[in-house]
Scaffold this active site. Structure first.
Site, PDB file in Angstrom:
ATOM      1  CD  GLU A 119       2.391  -0.013   7.800  1.00 20.66           C
ATOM      2  OE1 GLU A 119       2.093   1.078   8.297  1.00 20.66           O
ATOM      3  OE2 GLU A 119       1.518  -0.816   7.395  1.00 20.66           O
ATOM      4  CG  HIS A 179      -0.447   0.137   2.561  1.00 19.58           C
ATOM      5  ND1 HIS A 179       0.445  -0.751   3.111  1.00 19.58           N
ATOM      6  CD2 HIS A 179      -0.716   1.032   3.552  1.00 19.58           C
ATOM      7  CE1 HIS A 179       0.684  -0.417   4.372  1.00 19.58           C
ATOM      8  NE2 HIS A 179       0.011   0.669   4.671  1.00 19.58           N
TER       9      HIS A 179
END
Ligand code: DHB
Ligand code: FE
Length: 279
Positions: A240, A193
């Site tokens: 992440e 993302h």
């Protein structure tokens, strides 16, 4: 002795928490995502961990951008949900296991992982959304949580290899803890993302699928992946995913994938979830 029974990797998209809190999970947009969370909730209810070591990142909410530790461990008895701008999420306060946290802190520092010790800490969606995904809406969270925070929001972030090695050191520490505890380790964030700039909305299903496959089959490939590949292939916030490598490092060499769920869209993010049992 304490034992790590499994690892769970999951996204932490804030809108998933909003969907839970506002009763939207059966709406057409959200239902396919939440249908895929049923099996992991069943798995958790059966596995009944005493403690979850929850590896997550703060998003400049509890930590000021003026000082973000590369790695930190919460050692308090409780961690309150943070106010991210709309008030704190209406979820239970997260209960800690202070004795286990201090044991981990000591063992990790002596193993040369110099974590920042957080006596007090509030927790943002990076920690509370994975709890909602795996537990739904209980009155109290059904296990204690040891939060381990990782800097993935400011340059420079730790390498995947360093994260994996931290996971190995966590496993060693847990296995030396005399209490009979069933421990599950969560790695959170991701998947692909990017939430800002020209490439906002970037999703890369092929890259995400290969990452999920290699968590079991070839974690060494993942630990060697440079940051620029996360940025290029999984978007700026795809970094992440390095937190999942801490979870993977905390498991043994022989792990079995028992469940996977992957769904797009969840806000701007590809939402992924995997359950790996330690054999
Ligand atoms: C989104 C995803 C995140 O991981 C995050 O921390 C904030 C927002 C999103 O897709 O909206
Ligand atoms: Fe995030």
């Amino acid at each position: 002795m304490a034992k790590i029974i499994a690892g769970i990797g999951t996204s932490h998209v804030p809108a998933i928490g909003v969907a839970v809190d506002q009763g939207l999970t059966q709406e057409p947009y959200w239902k396919p995502l939440f249908d895929g969370y049923g099996p992991v909730r069943d798995w958790m209810a059966q596995a009944k961990p005493d403690v979850v070591i929850l590896v997550y990142n703060d998003h400049c909410v509890a930590f000021s951008p003026a000082s973000i530790p590369t790695f930190a461990i919460g050692v308090g008895d409780e961690f309150k949900p943070a106010d991210e701008g709309w008030g704190p999420r209406p979820v239970p306060v997260v209960k800690g296991d202070s004795a286990l946290s201090w044991h981990l802190a000591e063992s990790l520092v002596l193993d040369e992982f110099d974590l920042t010790i957080m006596n007090q800490m509030e927790v943002d969606h990076g920690l509370t959304v994975p709890l909602s995904i795996t537990c739904g809406q209980p009155k109290e969270w059904p296990f204690k949580v040891v939060p381990i925070e990782v800097n993935v929001v400011l340059f420079p972030q730790p390498t995947g290899r360093r994260c994996f090695a931290l996971g190995r050191a966590i496993r060693k520490a847990v296995e030396a803890y005399p209490e009979d505890l069933r421990v599950v380790v969560f790695g959170t964030g991701g998947m692909s993302h990017q939430i800002h700039g020209e490439r906002a909305g970037l999703i890369n299903k092929a890259w995400d699928t290969a990452f999920l496959d290699d968590l079991t089959a070839d974690p060494q490939r993942l630990t060697a992946m440079p940051h620029v590949e996360y940025m290029r292939e999984a978007g700026a916030e795809g970094i992440e995913m390095i937190m999942w490598l801490i979870m993977r490092g905390a498991l043994g060499d022989d792990t079995k994938e028992v469940y996977r769920h992957y769904h797009v869209p969840a806000s701007n993010t590809a939402a992924g979830l995997i359950v790996l049992e330690n054999r």
